[in-house]
Write an enzyme that holds these catalytic residues in place. Structure first.
Site, PDB file in Angstrom:
ATOM      1  N   ALA A  62      50.934 -20.449 112.061  1.00 32.57           N
ATOM      2  CA  ALA A  62      51.905 -21.464 112.459  1.00 32.57           C
ATOM      3  C   ALA A  62      51.576 -22.028 113.828  1.00 32.57           C
ATOM      4  CB  ALA A  62      53.305 -20.862 112.469  1.00 32.57           C
ATOM      5  N   GLY A  75      50.090 -17.066 109.181  1.00 29.84           N
ATOM      6  CA  GLY A  75      50.186 -17.998 108.076  1.00 29.84           C
ATOM      7  C   GLY A  75      48.839 -18.409 107.520  1.00 29.84           C
ATOM      8  N   GLU A 122      48.055 -15.793 105.130  1.00 28.75           N
ATOM      9  CA  GLU A 122      48.974 -15.928 104.003  1.00 28.75           C
ATOM     10  C   GLU A 122      48.531 -17.039 103.055  1.00 28.75           C
ATOM     11  OE1 GLU A 122      53.304 -14.491 105.413  1.00 28.75           O
ATOM     12  OE2 GLU A 122      52.423 -16.025 106.681  1.00 28.75           O
ATOM     13  N   GLU A 162      52.697 -11.243 113.069  1.00 31.71           N
ATOM     14  CA  GLU A 162      53.984 -11.868 113.354  1.00 31.71           C
ATOM     15  C   GLU A 162      54.961 -10.983 114.129  1.00 31.71           C
ATOM     16  OE1 GLU A 162      52.405 -14.283 109.865  1.00 31.71           O
ATOM     17  OE2 GLU A 162      52.317 -12.210 110.569  1.00 31.71           O
TER      18      GLU A 162
END
Length: 268
Positions: free
Chosen positions: A76, A121, A124, A144
């Site tokens: 992110a 992310g 992910e 995170e």
């Protein structure tokens, strides 16, 4: 898929491109100056690109790649996130989720080509693919909790399914980064190759030679069967088999086998 062999390219905003070569699509994360940090704009573009790919019956395999020479994706955009009010963060959440679920729910087989950092992310997005191809530069992780949140792009659900609950817990709770050799040993990536993008595209070409109807049905059966007991999983498989047993692809595949030729898949 060399630059010369690309048959078409479509842009989705400033930061995402889709290149098509035959039946293989390359979904390119293209925000190199930010190491592909996923901003709200980039998340919208990933979602839009995935919607277009999902609706394109000519695409048999999608390969997720990066235009950056240091990173697949660093997750992110925390600089953007730092500027959000609580209300803005709430509004942005569905936008971010749509990017990750867009990749996860692509109906055709998907391959991630990871070079450099795939963190948060970014990892992910790779986890949302069916196969992860990496190279020696690869570093993966879900950091995170070190910034006060949790993996929110599917990591808490996809990683345990890949490596087991205890291993996933250790990785998520420590927020540690894992380099290529250990990542392969632990199953965080599937293949370790000299050139991840080239190897991923070659793998995609081998996959794309098979029946598009069969590929999509096999993926659906495997995805829907995850987490079910064996009896229920076999019912999912049977339903998928019935969906392809009377297809044009099945008829062509059997005919081509008996006639000792390559099949020409009708894709229906």
């Amino acid at each position: 898929m060399s630059e010369q062999s690309v048959q078409s390219e479509q842009r989705f905003g400033e930061f995402v491109a889709v290149r098509k070569d035959g039946h293989v699509a390359e979904l390119v994360l293209d925000r190199p100056k930010a190491m592909n940090a996923v901003s709200s704009e980039m998340a919208r573009s990933i979602g839009a690109a995935c919607a277009a790919l999902a609706a394109d019956p000519s695409v048999r395999v999608t390969v997720l790649t990066s235009s950056n020479d240091r990173a697949f994706c660093v997750g992110a955009d925390l600089k953007e996130r730092n500027s959000f009010s609580d209300a803005e963060l709430v509004r942005q959440r569905p936008v971010a989720r749509a990017a990750y679920t867009g990749v996860l729910e692509l109906p055709m087989p998907t391959v991630a080509a990871v070079h450099g950092f795939a963190l948060g992310g970014g990892y992910e997005l790779a986890l949302s693919c069916d196969v992860i191809v990496a190279d020696a530069t690869t570093v993966v992780g879900l950091p995170e909790v070190s910034v006060g949140v949790i993996p929110g792009g599917g990591g808490t659900q996809l990683l345990p399914r890949r490596v087991g609950a205890a291993r996933a817990a250790e990785l998520v709770f420590t927020a540690r980064r894992v380099e290529a050799a250990e990542a392969r040993e632990l199953g965080l990536v599937d293949l370790l190759e000299e050139d991840a993008r080239t190897a991923a595209l070659e793998l995609a070409a081998r996959i794309a030679a098979n029946s598009p109807v069969g590929l999509r049905a096999a993926k659906k059966a495997m995805r829907l069967g995850q987490g079910l007991d064996l009896r229920a999983g076999l019912e999912v498989e049977d339903a998928a088999w019935r969906s392809v047993a009377f297809s044009g692809d099945r008829a062509e595949g059997v005919a081509a086998f008996n006639e000792k030729r390559r099949p020409e898949w009708p894709g229906e």
